[in-house]
Scaffold this active site. Sequence first.
Site, PDB file in Angstrom:
ATOM      1  N   SER A 136       0.722  -1.252  -0.131  1.00 31.32           N
ATOM      2  CA  SER A 136       0.077   0.111   0.059  1.00 31.32           C
ATOM      3  C   SER A 136       0.781   1.129   0.161  1.00 31.32           C
ATOM      4  O   SER A 136       1.967   1.123   0.531  1.00 31.32           O
ATOM      5  CB  SER A 136      -0.835  -0.076   1.277  1.00 31.32           C
ATOM      6  N   TYR A 149      -2.345  -1.618  10.143  1.00 31.86           N
ATOM      7  CA  TYR A 149      -2.437  -1.906   8.616  1.00 31.86           C
ATOM      8  C   TYR A 149      -1.174  -1.564   8.028  1.00 31.86           C
ATOM      9  O   TYR A 149      -0.520  -2.065   7.198  1.00 31.86           O
ATOM     10  CB  TYR A 149      -3.670  -0.975   8.135  1.00 31.86           C
TER      11      TYR A 149
HETATM   12  N1  LIG Z   1      -8.706  -0.135  -1.580  1.00 32.19           N
HETATM   13  C1  LIG Z   1      -7.779   0.586  -1.193  1.00 32.19           C
HETATM   14  O1  LIG Z   1      -7.608   1.904  -1.171  1.00 32.19           O
HETATM   15  C2  LIG Z   1      -6.411  -0.197  -1.106  1.00 32.19           C
HETATM   16  C3  LIG Z   1      -5.269   0.579  -1.065  1.00 32.19           C
HETATM   17  C4  LIG Z   1      -3.804   0.131  -0.957  1.00 32.19           C
HETATM   18  C5  LIG Z   1      -3.775  -1.239  -0.590  1.00 32.19           C
HETATM   19  N2  LIG Z   1      -5.011  -2.088  -0.849  1.00 32.19           N
HETATM   20  C6  LIG Z   1      -4.906  -3.542  -0.548  1.00 32.19           C
HETATM   21  O2  LIG Z   1      -5.595  -4.061  -1.961  1.00 32.19           O
HETATM   22  C7  LIG Z   1      -5.764  -5.404  -1.659  1.00 32.19           C
HETATM   23  C8  LIG Z   1      -7.286  -5.422  -1.671  1.00 32.19           C
HETATM   24  O3  LIG Z   1      -8.163  -4.587  -1.102  1.00 32.19           O
HETATM   25  P1  LIG Z   1      -9.604  -4.241  -1.530  1.00 32.19           P
HETATM   26  O4  LIG Z   1      -9.681  -2.445  -1.263  1.00 32.19           O
HETATM   27  O5  LIG Z   1      -9.762  -4.525  -2.980  1.00 32.19           O
HETATM   28  O6  LIG Z   1     -10.366  -4.638  -0.332  1.00 32.19           O
HETATM   29  P2  LIG Z   1     -11.679  -5.690  -0.491  1.00 32.19           P
HETATM   30  O7  LIG Z   1     -12.812  -5.143  -1.548  1.00 32.19           O
HETATM   31  O8  LIG Z   1     -12.177  -5.573   0.979  1.00 32.19           O
HETATM   32  O9  LIG Z   1     -11.154  -6.979  -0.690  1.00 32.19           O
HETATM   33  C9  LIG Z   1     -10.370  -7.749   0.183  1.00 32.19           C
HETATM   34  C10 LIG Z   1     -10.219  -9.163  -0.334  1.00 32.19           C
HETATM   35  O10 LIG Z   1      -9.522  -9.856   0.473  1.00 32.19           O
HETATM   36  C11 LIG Z   1     -10.169 -10.937   1.024  1.00 32.19           C
HETATM   37  N3  LIG Z   1      -9.963 -11.514   2.375  1.00 32.19           N
HETATM   38  C12 LIG Z   1      -9.871 -10.554   3.397  1.00 32.19           C
HETATM   39  N4  LIG Z   1      -9.579 -11.352   4.639  1.00 32.19           N
HETATM   40  C13 LIG Z   1      -9.152 -12.782   4.049  1.00 32.19           C
HETATM   41  C14 LIG Z   1      -8.707 -13.591   4.779  1.00 32.19           C
HETATM   42  N5  LIG Z   1      -8.526 -13.927   5.996  1.00 32.19           N
HETATM   43  N6  LIG Z   1      -8.559 -14.755   3.834  1.00 32.19           N
HETATM   44  C15 LIG Z   1      -8.454 -14.727   2.477  1.00 32.19           C
HETATM   45  N7  LIG Z   1      -9.071 -13.729   1.779  1.00 32.19           N
HETATM   46  C16 LIG Z   1      -9.216 -12.582   2.559  1.00 32.19           C
HETATM   47  C17 LIG Z   1     -11.772 -10.662   0.978  1.00 32.19           C
HETATM   48  O11 LIG Z   1     -12.633 -11.917   0.554  1.00 32.19           O
HETATM   49  P3  LIG Z   1     -13.289 -12.560   1.878  1.00 32.19           P
HETATM   50  O12 LIG Z   1     -13.608 -11.730   2.733  1.00 32.19           O
HETATM   51  O13 LIG Z   1     -14.261 -13.279   1.040  1.00 32.19           O
HETATM   52  O14 LIG Z   1     -12.377 -13.744   2.263  1.00 32.19           O
HETATM   53  C18 LIG Z   1     -11.704  -9.920  -0.370  1.00 32.19           C
HETATM   54  O15 LIG Z   1     -11.756 -10.711  -1.559  1.00 32.19           O
HETATM   55  C19 LIG Z   1      -5.906  -5.596   0.228  1.00 32.19           C
HETATM   56  O16 LIG Z   1      -4.631  -6.112   0.394  1.00 32.19           O
HETATM   57  C20 LIG Z   1      -5.437  -4.039   0.461  1.00 32.19           C
HETATM   58  O17 LIG Z   1      -4.902  -3.903   1.624  1.00 32.19           O
HETATM   59  C21 LIG Z   1      -6.298  -1.591  -0.996  1.00 32.19           C
END
Ligand SMILES: NC(=O)c1ccc[n+]([C@@H]2O[C@H](COP(=O)([O-])OP(=O)(O)OC[C@H]3O[C@@H](n4cnc5c(N)ncnc54)[C@H](OP(=O)(O)O)[C@@H]3O)[C@@H](O)[C@H]2O)c1
Length: 246
Positions: A136, A149
Amino acid sequence: MSSKGVVWITGASSGIGLSLAKRYLYNGYRVIVSARHKGELAPLLEQNDELTFIPFDVSDNTQIESVRETLLSHTDHLDCVILNAGTCEYFEIDSPDWDMMQRIMSVNYLGLVHCVETCLPLLRKAANPHIVGVSSQAVQAAFTKTQAYGASKAAIRYFLSSLRIDLKKENIDVTCILPGFVDTPLTQKNTFPMPFLMPAEQAAARIERAIERRPYEYAFPKRLSVMLWLGRHFPKLWSALTAPKE
Ligand SMILES: NC(=O)c1ccc[n+]([C@@H]2O[C@H](COP(=O)([O-])OP(=O)(O)OC[C@H]3O[C@@H](n4cnc5c(N)ncnc54)[C@H](OP(=O)(O)O)[C@@H]3O)[C@@H](O)[C@H]2O)c1
């Protein structure tokens, strides 16, 4: 099997991972997706033979062997893995939940490590393998309430940098992705301003293009990187500007 290759995407049931899964499917890859629940993948799974769901709670290391066996029952190798599963919680210093540190580290950092342990034998069977991990932009300068985080994402970045060095002799490339604010279920609960917020589809398109180039790191959007560079180099000013008021 598709000539484009086999990709495994974790955290693909919503947000960035779901958008990446759609793009790779559209571009002719055989796509294996994981998450704890099918979530928004359910209709896609019904319509696409090239898409396979393997449930995996990445924080649970007792699932590593069985997930590897299931992967092996679908493919003898993996060309690319995008280790994207993650979660976010905000720490409140006035009513601290110290257990949060362990919770977030187990999913974000150890979860990614467990995925590497799971898939490394399958990557070793590919001609030109690639490990991609999602960190991130939060690691570029400290933000309020992100002790758990931010630390987990910084740990991912360091782990991948070190892994890259050790896998060089096997020609396994390692890329660390540092997204800025992306509109997903993870950020939709945020109540603070999110500069340069972008849709998940746009973020996935940028990540996919970057993955083709195989950089060590890819941080986007650049405007946020510049803002955080200033924060890193002028920490007193950054702290004064971002500290919560009494
Ligand atoms: N959105 C942002 O602004 C942003 C910025 C920087 C980095 N990121 C990173 O990008 C990645 C994706 O995030 P997103 O924003 O797309 O969020 P999201 O829509 O909440 O997706 C998170 C995904 O991770 C899965 N997950 C969560 N806990 C898990 C576990 N214990 N085991 C397996 N799968 C798990 C969830 O599926 P289930 O709940 O079905 O398991 C979901 O598919 C993350 O690593 C996040 O930290 C996001």
